[in-house]
Design a protein around this motif. Structure first.
Motif, short mmCIF file in Angstrom:
data_model
loop_
_atom_site.label_atom_id
_atom_site.label_comp_id
_atom_site.label_asym_id
_atom_site.label_seq_id
_atom_site.Cartn_x
_atom_site.Cartn_y
_atom_site.Cartn_z
N ILE A 105 34.93 58.43 30.56
CA ILE A 105 36.36 58.43 30.29
C ILE A 105 36.88 57.00 30.13
CG2 ILE A 105 38.63 59.01 31.24
CD1 ILE A 105 37.32 61.40 32.59
N VAL A 106 36.47 56.11 31.02
CA VAL A 106 36.94 54.72 30.97
C VAL A 106 36.19 53.92 29.91
CG1 VAL A 106 37.11 52.57 32.26
CG2 VAL A 106 37.74 54.71 33.34
N GLY A 107 34.85 53.97 29.97
CA GLY A 107 34.06 53.15 29.06
C GLY A 107 34.12 53.59 27.62
N GLY A 108 34.41 54.89 27.39
CA GLY A 108 34.46 55.39 26.04
C GLY A 108 35.82 55.28 25.38
N ALA A 109 36.83 54.78 26.13
CA ALA A 109 38.17 54.66 25.58
C ALA A 109 38.24 53.51 24.57
CB ALA A 109 39.18 54.42 26.70
N PRO A 110 39.20 53.57 23.63
CA PRO A 110 39.33 52.47 22.66
C PRO A 110 39.60 51.15 23.38
CG PRO A 110 40.63 54.37 21.99
CD PRO A 110 40.15 54.66 23.38
N ARG A 111 39.01 50.10 22.89
CA ARG A 111 39.18 48.79 23.49
C ARG A 111 40.52 48.19 23.08
NH1 ARG A 111 33.72 45.78 21.78
NH2 ARG A 111 34.33 46.75 19.83
N LEU A 112 41.14 47.50 24.02
CA LEU A 112 42.35 46.73 23.71
C LEU A 112 41.96 45.31 23.31
CD1 LEU A 112 44.72 47.83 26.59
CD2 LEU A 112 44.82 48.54 24.21
N PRO A 113 42.79 44.66 22.52
CA PRO A 113 42.46 43.29 22.12
C PRO A 113 42.39 42.37 23.33
CG PRO A 113 44.25 44.19 20.77
CD PRO A 113 44.02 45.15 21.89
N ALA A 114 41.51 41.40 23.27
CA ALA A 114 41.41 40.44 24.38
C ALA A 114 42.75 39.75 24.58
CB ALA A 114 40.32 39.40 24.07
N GLY A 115 43.13 39.58 25.84
CA GLY A 115 44.38 38.92 26.17
C GLY A 115 45.59 39.81 26.04
N SER A 116 45.38 41.13 25.84
CA SER A 116 46.51 42.05 25.72
C SER A 116 47.35 42.03 26.98
CB SER A 116 46.00 43.47 25.48
OG SER A 116 47.02 44.40 25.66
N THR A 117 48.64 41.78 26.84
CA THR A 117 49.51 41.71 28.01
C THR A 117 49.66 43.08 28.65
OG1 THR A 117 51.44 41.99 26.58
CG2 THR A 117 50.77 39.74 27.13
N SER A 118 49.69 44.16 27.83
CA SER A 118 49.79 45.51 28.42
C SER A 118 48.58 45.82 29.26
CB SER A 118 49.93 46.55 27.30
OG SER A 118 51.19 46.44 26.67
N ARG A 119 47.38 45.45 28.73
CA ARG A 119 46.17 45.72 29.50
C ARG A 119 46.19 44.98 30.82
NH1 ARG A 119 41.68 42.91 30.20
NH2 ARG A 119 42.22 41.39 28.61
N THR A 120 46.60 43.75 30.83
CA THR A 120 46.60 42.95 32.05
C THR A 120 47.59 43.50 33.07
OG1 THR A 120 46.00 41.00 30.76
CG2 THR A 120 46.91 40.64 32.96
N ARG A 121 48.83 43.76 32.59
CA ARG A 121 49.85 44.26 33.53
C ARG A 121 49.50 45.65 34.05
NH1 ARG A 121 53.47 41.78 29.79
NH2 ARG A 121 53.79 43.81 28.77
N ALA A 122 49.05 46.53 33.13
CA ALA A 122 48.71 47.89 33.55
C ALA A 122 47.53 47.89 34.52
CB ALA A 122 48.38 48.75 32.32
N GLY A 123 46.54 47.02 34.27
CA GLY A 123 45.39 46.95 35.17
C GLY A 123 45.79 46.49 36.56
N ARG A 124 46.68 45.51 36.61
CA ARG A 124 47.12 45.04 37.93
C ARG A 124 47.91 46.10 38.67
NH1 ARG A 124 49.19 39.02 36.02
NH2 ARG A 124 47.10 38.08 35.76
N ARG A 125 48.80 46.80 37.94
CA ARG A 125 49.57 47.86 38.59
C ARG A 125 48.67 48.98 39.08
NH1 ARG A 125 53.14 47.07 34.16
NH2 ARG A 125 52.23 48.91 33.14
N THR A 126 47.72 49.37 38.25
CA THR A 126 46.80 50.46 38.64
C THR A 126 45.97 50.05 39.85
OG1 THR A 126 46.67 51.21 36.35
CG2 THR A 126 44.95 51.96 37.85
N ALA A 127 45.45 48.82 39.85
CA ALA A 127 44.65 48.36 41.00
C ALA A 127 45.48 48.33 42.27
CB ALA A 127 44.08 46.98 40.70
N ALA A 128 46.73 47.87 42.16
CA ALA A 128 47.59 47.80 43.35
C ALA A 128 47.89 49.18 43.89
CB ALA A 128 48.89 47.07 43.00
N VAL A 129 48.22 50.13 43.00
CA VAL A 129 48.53 51.50 43.44
C VAL A 129 47.29 52.16 44.03
CG1 VAL A 129 49.20 53.80 42.65
CG2 VAL A 129 50.44 51.80 41.82
#
Length: 394
Positions: free
Chosen positions: A172-196
């Motif tokens: 599910i995670v590894g097969g998802a479409p990749r986001l561009p490197a440095g994507s601000t959404s990816r960075t913010r969403a990853g931090r929020r998900t890790a914190a939750v």
């Protein structure tokens, strides 16, 4: 039709619509619960119990079998809490891995492999947090040692679960479409998900540990005791049972050439434990100058520290931990050995057993032997038939 939206914008919008890390964490928790329930159900079934080793390979136990046999509602609540704890730890690990800079440019196969490894570590960490935390707050009547001994086999079983079934959240995670490197959404969403996910895992671990005394209290009440395990009033002590008889009350007729109590020396091996099961070997050594025969099952009785008889239920045959199910004559040469297995379930709350009274067969003189075990009166002991020792036996 060209909407003017860039590829990076479309990728970020797709990531917001499909939060793959939470989806993978929920999927992992569901698989954890279903695999554990299916494996326990098949292992307990009379028609499939003989295939328990194969079942454990395909459907690894995500919790010791005793968890599913607890009093309601804990037989449901506790497995669900553990499954959600695994999901939270899995989500935390996936969010941290997916937030690494190299994730965006890695191949799909490499991302799936990394996420799969995270599932294995999350499964092991779930088992260790739960079993060690349980041991700290509720060591039980037999002390910390026996509860902590379950941490290693439980972690091995859950680690195997991650190995066999970790591909589900990994795909599910590894097969998802990749986001561009440095994507601000990816960075913010990853931090929020890790914190939750991290906060959720911490809260669930505390809750799981905190409810252990309540589970133990409910088990005592269900067994007819008081919530605190203490008597409700002062009563006249009941006379203690006598020590086990030196010879069984229901003797069998020995066959020709059978080993007598005078011919042999009996001893007990150390205790082995796995997934809530315990076992030890009865070892018979022929000390006479001629061969003799053991057949059937050893005679066993039990006593407490003060020598009083402890009435432990007995059954004959093979168990989850092994042993010969069918009696067959075993010729024991001078100096040679024969073995039989004693097996029981962990977590007993009755009177503790400290002495085993043993004889080569019912009707021979019994020998009392002390042993440090967690065997208690409310456990059923399975006694296997005498057999020749296999390579590596005590």
């Amino acid at each position: 039709m060209d909407t003017g939206e860039s590829i990076a914008d479309r990728s970020e919008r797709a990531a917001r619509v499909r939060p793959v890390v939470p989806i993978a964490a929920v999927a992992g928790a569901v698989v954890w619960l279903l695999v554990g329930l299916a494996g326990a159900g098949l292992s307990w079934s009379a028609g499939t119990s003989r295939y328990s080793s194969v079942i454990d390979l395909v459907l690894p136990p995500t919790a010791p079998p005793v968890v599913w046999a607890q009093v309601a509602p804990w037989n449901v609540v506790q497995p669900v809490l553990v499954a959600v704890l695994f999901g939270a730890l899995l989500g935390l690990g996936l969010a941290l891995v997916a937030g690494r800079p190299g994730w965006a440019t890695s191949s799909r196969l490499l991302r799936i492999g990394a996420a799969w490894l995270v599932a294995v570590f999350a499964a092991d960490l779930t088992a260790l947090l739960w079993t060690v935390g349980t041991a700290v707050v509720d060591p039980g009547p037999n002390g910390y040692m026996w509860v902590l001994r379950d941490a290693i086999p439980t972690a091995v079983a859950t680690g195997w679960f991650g190995t066999v079934w970790g591909w589900v959240p990994a795909v599910i995670v590894g097969g998802a479409p990749r986001l561009p490197a440095g994507s601000t959404s990816r960075t913010r969403a990853g931090r929020r998900t890790a914190a939750v996910a991290g906060a959720t895992a911490l809260v669930l671990a505390v809750v799981l540990i905190a409810v252990q005394p309540t589970i133990a209290r409910d088990a005592r009440v269900a067994a007819g005791g008081t919530p605190d395990g203490l008597p409700t009033e002062t009563v006249t002590p009941t006379p203690r049972p006598a020590a086990p008889a030196p010879v069984a009350a229901d003797p069998v007729t020995p066959g020709a050439g059978w080993c007598s109590a005078e011919d042999v020396q009996l001893s007990l091996s150390g205790v082995d434990g796995a997934l809530g099961h315990r076992a030890m070997s009865v070892v018979l050594v022929n000390r006479s100058s001629s061969a003799c025969i053991v057949d059937g099952f050893p005679d066993v009785a039990f006593a407490a520290d003060d020598g009083a008889t402890v009435a432990v239920p007995l059954e004959h045959g093979a168990s989850y931990m092994g042993g010969a199910a069918t009696p067959a004559p075993v010729t024991v040469a001078p100096g040679a050995t024969a073995v039989a297995a004693l097996a029981w379930g962990a977590g007993g709350t009755g009177e503790a057993v400290s002495t085993f009274w043993l004889a080569p067969y019912a009707g021979a003189s019994r020998t009392p032997l002390t042993a440090d075990t967690d065997l208690a009166a409310d456990a059923t002991v399975t006694v296997s038939a005498w057999a020749a020792p296999t390579t590596g036996s005590d």
